[in-house]
Design an enzyme around this catalytic site. Structure first.
Site, PDB file in Angstrom:
ATOM      1  N   HIS B  56       0.861  -1.274  -0.077  1.00  0.00           N
ATOM      2  CA  HIS B  56      -0.054  -0.109   0.029  1.00  0.00           C
ATOM      3  C   HIS B  56       0.901   1.354  -0.144  1.00  0.00           C
ATOM      4  O   HIS B  56       0.390   2.337   0.497  1.00  0.00           O
ATOM      5  CB  HIS B  56      -0.935   0.042   1.053  1.00  0.00           C
ATOM      6  N   HIS B 219      -7.064  -4.668  -0.993  1.00  0.00           N
ATOM      7  CA  HIS B 219      -6.336  -5.861  -1.301  1.00  0.00           C
ATOM      8  C   HIS B 219      -7.210  -6.666  -2.475  1.00  0.00           C
ATOM      9  O   HIS B 219      -6.784  -7.735  -2.702  1.00  0.00           O
ATOM     10  CB  HIS B 219      -6.492  -6.783  -0.213  1.00  0.00           C
TER      11      HIS B 219
END
Lengths: 332, 332
Positions: B56, B219
């Site tokens: 991320h 995700h």
């Protein structure tokens, strides 16, 4: 083609609307596609302008602000801005001390900036100096270039010459440091995938799933060779070696930029930087400063480029000077 | 799979080597995968730590530094760090005033941070407070989450609570402002493409060429629905409308983040921001501050997310306070 756009024709105009909305500190001339400093160029300061085709963001519009550019002109994606646009930006930015045109070496850009400089001189008497960047060691002559292509060193040059102008140096001195940065900088890029130009709607070039392009240009121009996919440690060598073969970087500190082409995530760019740093140390190159991230991109291309710049105390000091732009910011 | 890596198993470890090389102002504990402030946490300052799965970036390691986090713990890609790692980071960061754990609401993260807080308390007597972010309005319960997922508001929270800690507020006060930020923030994301986790070697989910996923998780978790590709102006509505339906943003200034998922170029993100700003204005929402770029990504996923945060003068002042991290920097 999967893109966050309204229509392929409106990408640039719509994006500039977003830039204006997100950055109240900037001004946007939507008809001429010019981004310039909201507070204007300080009277008596040399103005720096640059521009070129869009699709390389944050270059150039993201580098407008204190310590870098006074104005940036956006052409359509991968297309030079016109002489009229550049002339207008030259007039908008000039604050009485002349204007430096920073031009990446692509035939259309060089021609249009030259015409704009002549027009601006004849029309309003603005003094223009020009520096053309040509740091890409990959190839001599390319799809849109005679000589070497101008790539990553343009980012470093805009920062360093911008700091020199902010210090109050005159046009000749700012142009001199800009040319020196170009002469002391070298770059090499690579692509894992093609980019897709919105107006084309399909990838610029075909690259098989098991191959990559070494020495690619920032518009997807062919590089030196296609090779099989390889580990990052090998890729790092394919970028470092041709640069070090072209210029000696062992005589002083080096500014190192590991740049993303737009589609490669930061976790991979840092990984690549680690591999590059290891090779540079082994080659006796001292890293003075480093920069990792997306600074001169090729739309959604996956891949990266490496730029090395020979520096000295003066260049490091100009590099460290405060800068306040959307794409680079420190010290203020 | 086309990635700038050496091997799928070594991505995180190799990337941290690059982080350490690129950022001499940071320290990296390679065995525990902790990035922390090189100068340490100032004695008597509340320490802020966060972490989660990698992939991320720049979250969380890119937000370590003055005005934000004191330490960040990296799990493997899309995998929570272990309690041991988090406990170690808690000890490293503590400077005598306690530690705030900032946790995105995913079951593994919440469980492991809870265990680490208990261990740290029992082992060394460090006082820990925890804030769990759950700002994603897309879905209730998801692949790895009970309740709402924690996404973009985490970035804004780390900035704002980090400024409060830097001001010298105590742990209870820093935790209170952090919880308030979470309560006043909402997000919604979308994907044009899947991401590819290196260890999996193939896209996390299949998304046809003519479809996009609205409400996707960071995700690649399923969102609310799949719809046909649409213009950016329509996509903006699909992000803005569910957020405004969930919370009233018309009572004061709003901080707006238009975040890229990693694979969408900046020219598209600015374009999306322009569309979002237009819709917010029409809905009577006043933009107090804005942020456009890649801040909480999903590897190489193409797409974006929108985060809105209700602010007041205090929150705007904390937002504007100086920050000096790799991923966010201003005022110093």
């Amino acid at each position: 083609m999967k893109k966050l756009i309204n229509s392929p024709d409106a990408v640039l105009a719509d994006s500039l609307i977003g830039v204006a909305a997100a950055h109240p500190e900037l001004r946007v001339d939507h008809s001429n596609r010019i981004i310039y400093r909201g507070e204007g160029t300080k009277t008596g300061k040399v103005a720096l302008i640059s521009g070129g085709g869009s699709g390389h963001e944050p270059l150039h519009g993201g580098f407008v602000g204190f310590g870098m550019l006074d104005a940036a002109i956006s052409g359509e994606v991968f297309t030079s801005p016109t002489p009229d646009q550049i002339q207008e930006a030259t007039k908008v930015a000039d604050a009485g001390a002349g204007v430096l045109h920073i031009v990446k070496n692509y035939t259309g850009d060089v021609m249009n900036f030259d015409m704009a400089a002549e027009l601006a001189g004849a029309d309003t008497g603005v003094t223009v100096e020009t520096v053309v960047t040509n740091d890409d060691v990959a190839v001599t002559d390319s799809t849109w270039t005679a000589g070497r292509r101008g790539v990553g060193v343009t980012v470093l040059l805009e920062k360093i010459a911008g700091a020199a102008a902010e210090e109050g140096r005159d046009l000749a001195a700012v142009a001199a440091i800009a040319r020196s940065v170009n002469e002391n900088g070298r770059s090499m890029g690579m692509a894992l995938t093609s980019c897709t130009v919105p107006a084309a709607g399909k990838p610029t070039f075909d690259l098989p799933d098991n191959e990559m392009e070494i020495g690619v240009g920032i518009h997807g121009e062919p590089g030196r060779r296609r090779v099989a996919l390889a580990p990052a440690s090998d890729i790092a060598g394919m970028l470092v070696d041709p640069i070090l073969a072209d210029l000696d970087f062992t005589s002083g500190p080096t500014i190192v930029m590991l740049n993303g082409m737009g589609g490669s995530p930061l976790i991979e760019l840092y990984l690549m930087y680690g591999e590059v740093a290891r090779l540079l140390e082994a080659a006796g190159v001292t890293v003075g400063r480093s920069l990792v991230g997306n600074y001169i991109t090729s739309l959604d291309m996956a891949g990266c480029s490496l730029t090395l710049l020979r520096a000295d105390d003066e260049v490091l000091s100009l590099w460290d000077a405060p800068v306040n732009t959307a794409g680079l910011r420190w010290g203020m």
